[in-house]
Design a protein around this motif. Structure first.
Motif, PDB file in Angstrom:
ATOM      1  N   LEU A 161       0.978  -1.240   0.631  1.00 43.69           N
ATOM      2  CA  LEU A 161      -0.229  -0.033  -0.266  1.00 43.69           C
ATOM      3  C   LEU A 161       1.029   1.003   0.160  1.00 43.69           C
ATOM      4  O   LEU A 161       2.279   1.513   0.907  1.00 43.69           O
ATOM      5  CB  LEU A 161      -1.148   0.125   1.399  1.00 43.69           C
ATOM      6  CG  LEU A 161      -1.966  -1.184   1.233  1.00 43.69           C
ATOM      7  CD1 LEU A 161      -2.809  -0.758   2.580  1.00 43.69           C
ATOM      8  CD2 LEU A 161      -2.495  -0.752   0.154  1.00 43.69           C
ATOM      9  N   THR A 162       0.491   1.985  -1.057  1.00 44.73           N
ATOM     10  CA  THR A 162       1.126   3.453  -0.937  1.00 44.73           C
ATOM     11  C   THR A 162       1.075   4.650   0.301  1.00 44.73           C
ATOM     12  O   THR A 162       2.233   5.307   0.409  1.00 44.73           O
ATOM     13  CB  THR A 162       0.764   4.119  -2.251  1.00 44.73           C
ATOM     14  OG1 THR A 162      -0.661   4.214  -2.396  1.00 44.73           O
ATOM     15  CG2 THR A 162       1.803   3.025  -3.270  1.00 44.73           C
ATOM     16  N   ASP A 190      -4.857   3.503  -4.084  1.00 38.54           N
ATOM     17  CA  ASP A 190      -4.754   2.602  -3.792  1.00 38.54           C
ATOM     18  C   ASP A 190      -6.191   1.607  -3.798  1.00 38.54           C
ATOM     19  O   ASP A 190      -6.127   0.652  -3.820  1.00 38.54           O
ATOM     20  CB  ASP A 190      -4.742   2.237  -1.605  1.00 38.54           C
ATOM     21  CG  ASP A 190      -3.380   2.871  -1.048  1.00 38.54           C
ATOM     22  OD1 ASP A 190      -1.803   2.420  -1.946  1.00 38.54           O
ATOM     23  OD2 ASP A 190      -3.344   2.943  -0.135  1.00 38.54           O
ATOM     24  N   ILE A 191      -7.794   2.471  -3.603  1.00 35.64           N
ATOM     25  CA  ILE A 191      -8.603   2.653  -4.744  1.00 35.64           C
ATOM     26  C   ILE A 191      -8.277   1.709  -5.500  1.00 35.64           C
ATOM     27  O   ILE A 191      -8.929   0.485  -6.405  1.00 35.64           O
ATOM     28  CB  ILE A 191      -9.480   3.645  -3.436  1.00 35.64           C
ATOM     29  CG1 ILE A 191      -9.561   3.169  -2.846  1.00 35.64           C
ATOM     30  CG2 ILE A 191     -11.141   3.004  -4.572  1.00 35.64           C
ATOM     31  CD1 ILE A 191     -10.461   4.749  -2.326  1.00 35.64           C
ATOM     32  N   GLN A 192      -8.411   2.449  -6.838  1.00 35.27           N
ATOM     33  CA  GLN A 192      -8.103   2.385  -7.622  1.00 35.27           C
ATOM     34  C   GLN A 192      -7.090   0.774  -7.959  1.00 35.27           C
ATOM     35  O   GLN A 192      -7.486   0.109  -8.562  1.00 35.27           O
ATOM     36  CB  GLN A 192      -7.082   3.568  -8.978  1.00 35.27           C
ATOM     37  CG  GLN A 192      -7.502   4.969  -8.941  1.00 35.27           C
ATOM     38  CD  GLN A 192      -7.206   5.509  -9.575  1.00 35.27           C
ATOM     39  OE1 GLN A 192      -5.808   5.672 -10.129  1.00 35.27           O
ATOM     40  NE2 GLN A 192      -7.753   6.814 -10.009  1.00 35.27           N
ATOM     41  N   GLN A 209      -1.971  12.368  14.998  1.00 34.61           N
ATOM     42  CA  GLN A 209      -1.278  11.805  13.622  1.00 34.61           C
ATOM     43  C   GLN A 209      -1.964  10.744  13.248  1.00 34.61           C
ATOM     44  O   GLN A 209      -2.626   9.955  13.693  1.00 34.61           O
ATOM     45  CB  GLN A 209       0.534  11.322  13.698  1.00 34.61           C
ATOM     46  CG  GLN A 209       1.261  12.725  14.100  1.00 34.61           C
ATOM     47  CD  GLN A 209       0.979  13.813  13.009  1.00 34.61           C
ATOM     48  OE1 GLN A 209       0.899  13.572  11.958  1.00 34.61           O
ATOM     49  NE2 GLN A 209       1.154  14.838  13.733  1.00 34.61           N
ATOM     50  N   ALA A 210      -2.051  10.781  11.480  1.00 29.91           N
ATOM     51  CA  ALA A 210      -2.878   9.393  10.784  1.00 29.91           C
ATOM     52  C   ALA A 210      -1.856   8.194  10.817  1.00 29.91           C
ATOM     53  O   ALA A 210      -2.673   7.161  11.061  1.00 29.91           O
ATOM     54  CB  ALA A 210      -2.723   9.652   9.544  1.00 29.91           C
ATOM     55  N   ALA A 211      -0.941   8.302  11.775  1.00 27.79           N
ATOM     56  CA  ALA A 211       0.107   6.986  11.510  1.00 27.79           C
ATOM     57  C   ALA A 211      -0.796   5.658  12.197  1.00 27.79           C
ATOM     58  O   ALA A 211      -0.543   4.650  12.069  1.00 27.79           O
ATOM     59  CB  ALA A 211       0.984   7.542  11.704  1.00 27.79           C
ATOM     60  N   GLY A 212      -0.591   6.307  13.315  1.00 30.97           N
ATOM     61  CA  GLY A 212      -1.488   5.127  14.460  1.00 30.97           C
ATOM     62  C   GLY A 212      -3.267   5.452  14.495  1.00 30.97           C
ATOM     63  O   GLY A 212      -3.336   4.636  15.754  1.00 30.97           O
ATOM     64  N   MET A 213      -3.886   5.482  13.628  1.00 33.46           N
ATOM     65  CA  MET A 213      -5.110   5.483  13.299  1.00 33.46           C
ATOM     66  C   MET A 213      -5.527   4.027  13.107  1.00 33.46           C
ATOM     67  O   MET A 213      -6.347   3.910  14.077  1.00 33.46           O
ATOM     68  CB  MET A 213      -5.422   6.441  11.853  1.00 33.46           C
ATOM     69  CG  MET A 213      -7.239   6.743  12.359  1.00 33.46           C
ATOM     70  SD  MET A 213      -7.415   8.291  13.382  1.00 33.46           S
ATOM     71  CE  MET A 213      -6.573   9.470  12.922  1.00 33.46           C
ATOM     72  N   VAL A 217      -1.924   6.595   5.470  1.00 33.13           N
ATOM     73  CA  VAL A 217      -1.481   6.115   6.497  1.00 33.13           C
ATOM     74  C   VAL A 217      -1.440   4.493   5.216  1.00 33.13           C
ATOM     75  O   VAL A 217      -2.598   3.351   4.348  1.00 33.13           O
ATOM     76  CB  VAL A 217      -2.403   5.041   6.695  1.00 33.13           C
ATOM     77  CG1 VAL A 217      -2.359   3.991   7.300  1.00 33.13           C
ATOM     78  CG2 VAL A 217      -3.116   6.609   8.256  1.00 33.13           C
ATOM     79  N   PRO A 218      -0.262   4.374   5.522  1.00 32.67           N
ATOM     80  CA  PRO A 218      -0.098   2.815   4.258  1.00 32.67           C
ATOM     81  C   PRO A 218      -0.048   1.128   4.451  1.00 32.67           C
ATOM     82  O   PRO A 218       0.430   0.734   4.784  1.00 32.67           O
ATOM     83  CB  PRO A 218       1.627   2.829   3.362  1.00 32.67           C
ATOM     84  CG  PRO A 218       1.600   3.699   5.365  1.00 32.67           C
ATOM     85  CD  PRO A 218       0.737   4.880   6.003  1.00 32.67           C
ATOM     86  N   GLU A 219      -1.363   1.664   5.465  1.00 35.84           N
ATOM     87  CA  GLU A 219      -2.065   0.241   6.266  1.00 35.84           C
ATOM     88  C   GLU A 219      -3.552   0.062   5.789  1.00 35.84           C
ATOM     89  O   GLU A 219      -4.101   0.584   6.083  1.00 35.84           O
ATOM     90  CB  GLU A 219      -1.346   0.018   7.053  1.00 35.84           C
ATOM     91  CG  GLU A 219      -1.518  -1.267   8.383  1.00 35.84           C
ATOM     92  CD  GLU A 219      -1.093  -1.193   9.524  1.00 35.84           C
ATOM     93  OE1 GLU A 219      -0.604  -1.791  10.626  1.00 35.84           O
ATOM     94  OE2 GLU A 219      -0.977  -0.645   9.918  1.00 35.84           O
TER      95      GLU A 219
END
Length: 534
Positions: free
Chosen positions: A28-29, A35-37, A97-101, A140-142
């Motif tokens: 995932l980028t 990512d959806i595409q 931050q979006a990292a730990g979302m 978020v690459p997750e």
């Protein structure tokens, strides 16, 4: 929404494309749109594929991707979408931050029992087609995929192929979780083990291997796992697919894997040290190893008192022998050895056959084939019509055949008794094996008389002695014979007398009853001795 003409045109354009677009990397980028595409490109165009964009906590762009035909949309709305669209003030512990979302959402927000996070894009399409909801967050690459699968299934009903007079009325359904819950309900033991893994490159059907860890032989469990692991096919649609891959002798007419719709029968097999195999989407369980005598036993034999159970079992075995040997014996005696019959009976038979233009073997084969066609037609027709057809076939066609001189009355009686005897066989696949072998026995008897019938019987017995099921001789416990295992064969001994499990299964714990507890018979003898001493 496009109509079918537009869909057809679009499909042709896709098929005529010179070369497909190369797939991007498997990670995932973090870019939501990209990512959806990529995920939609791997899932393809589907009418039930839903992509729901929304504002996560009013601060982040996010999207949910799922198949509406596999997911309960009401639960998605109440337990996932509604909490995720709440205002930030309702989540004071939300990370800045979006990292730990994703970790915060899984541990605090969503009300789902099963889920996991992954950064591998290649793992998301298989999860989606199994019924998972994919949650993607911008930046978020997750991804977080949640198990929201719910498929409408029929309720638990009485098994149609294994009905009993006295016993539970519950049968398996198509959903694997429901079937496993029926087993757990009856086998509330910490030693009960369930191994689940997908099988089939395209269907990815979940297959469950069930056994009792403290009872089943480890070699048997390992062999069952090895045979299942050797299956390489694109689809597993029913438990019967697995049966054809794991049986020892595929060319044998006799089944070497037992199938059942009854959870109580499966639990009884597990308590003996056997292994059960269930498939998601199939209302049948496979039991291994399966021996010859298992296919002629029912749960009524054990739920009733042992005298009644033994009597019913003996009657069932007599019906089995009649359905296999009765037509061949009739043909051999009529064609070659009529002197074996009493004089009055022989005269009556010859008088009934006076106007029949066919020899006995042809006459019996014609009637047997006609009965098999009638039986198959009765099974395939709807239930209301099938019952009427069976009555018309037995009464009208049989009487018309006798009146037209195509068959004698005694032949009709013999074929009718043979058909009724085959109905007494509880297992459908075992009954088919006997029906198949009846025809070569009739032909051999028509060619060589009693000698031909005896040769055919010897060949069948030799084949049975040759067969094995997962390393266990098919004719166990008759060959090799062992007294303690013969208590549950031709007759059913009392439950308090069958102290030990079958020895040929090599179970880790061979005792059903504690050895310190005396059996019912010994207890009665001791009581009588105490009364005399008093």
């Amino acid at each position: 929404m496009q109509d079918w003409k537009d869909k057809y045109t679009s499909y042709l354009h896709k098929q005529q494309a010179s070369s497909p677009q190369p797939a991007s990397g498997s990670q995932l980028t973090g870019n939501l749109k990209t990512d959806i595409q990529e995920l939609l490109a791997r899932l393809g165009e589907n009418g039930d594929l839903v992509v729901r964009d929304f504002q996560l906590f009013g601060t982040h762009q996010a999207a949910m991707i799922f198949f509406s035909s596999l997911v309960n949309t009401e639960q998605v709305r109440e337990h996932v979408l509604k909490p995720l669209m709440a205002r930030p003030s309702e989540h004071p512990g939300m990370p800045d931050q979006a990292a730990g979302m994703t970790h915060y959402i899984w541990s605090t927000v969503v009300q789902v029992t099963q889920g996991t996070t992954t950064a591998d894009l290649s793992r998301l399409p298989p999860a989606a087609v199994k019924g998972d909801l994919i949650l993607l967050i911008d930046g978020v690459p997750e991804a977080l995929h949640l198990d929201m699968r719910q498929i409408e299934m029929r309720g638990v009903e009485q098994p149609q192929t294994e009905q009993v007079i006295r016993g539970p009325r519950e049968g398996y359904v198509e959903k694997l979780e429901n079937n496993l819950s029926l087993l757990r309900y009856r086998l509330q033991s910490t030693d009960f083990r369930i191994e689940i893994s997908p099988l089939g490159t395209r269907t990815q059907s979940r297959v469950a291997l069930c056994y009792i860890d403290s009872l089943a032989d480890s070699a048997l469990v390992a062999e069952a796992m090895r045979r299942i692991s050797m299956i390489h096919t694109d689809g597993i649609l029913d438990a019967g697919y697995i049966e054809q891959f794991i049986e020892d002798q595929p060319l044998s007419p006799f089944p070497q894997v037992q199938s059942t719709e009854r959870p109580d029968k499966t639990v009884a097999a597990l308590l003996e040290g056997r292994v059960a195999i269930l498939v998601d989407g199939s209302p049948f369980a496979l039991i291994v190893p399966a021996l010859f005598n298992q296919f002629f036993q029912t749960m009524d034999d054990y739920t009733e008192r042992f005298i009644m159970g033994s009597l019913i079992r003996i009657i069932r075995l007599i019906a089995l022998a009649c359905s296999l040997f009765f037509p061949a014996l009739y043909v051999s005696v009529i064609s070659f050895n009529p002197e074996l019959l009493p004089t009055d009976f022989a005269v009556a038979i010859s008088g009934g056959r006076a106007g029949v233009p066919f020899p006995a073997v042809v006459e019996v084969l014609i009637m047997e084939v006609s009965m098999e066609v009638l039986r198959e037609a009765t099974i395939r027709l709807p239930q209301m019509i099938g019952g009427a057809l069976s009555i018309v076939g037995v009464l009208v066609i049989g009487q018309a055949a006798v009146g037209a001189g195509l068959a004698s009355p005694i032949t009709v009686v013999i074929v009718a008794l043979t058909t009724i005897g085959s109905f007494a066989t509880p297992a459908y696949n075992a009954a088919i094996a006997l029906r198949m072998l009846r025809f070569p026995l009739i032909i051999l008897s028509g060619m060589f008389g009693l000698y031909g019938g005896m040769i055919g019987t010897i060949l069948i017995l030799n084949h049975l002695l040759f067969l094995e099921s997962f390393g266990v001789p098919y004719m166990s416990p008759f060959i090799p014979g062992k007294w303690r295992d013969l208590k549950d064969t031709l007759v059913r001994a009392p439950l308090w007398w069958m102290r030990r499990r079958p020895s040929f299964l090599h179970t880790q714990d061979s005792d059903r009853l504690p050895r310190s507890v005396p059996s019912r018979a010994i207890d009665q003898i001791l009581r009588q001795g105490d009364e005399k001493n008093e």
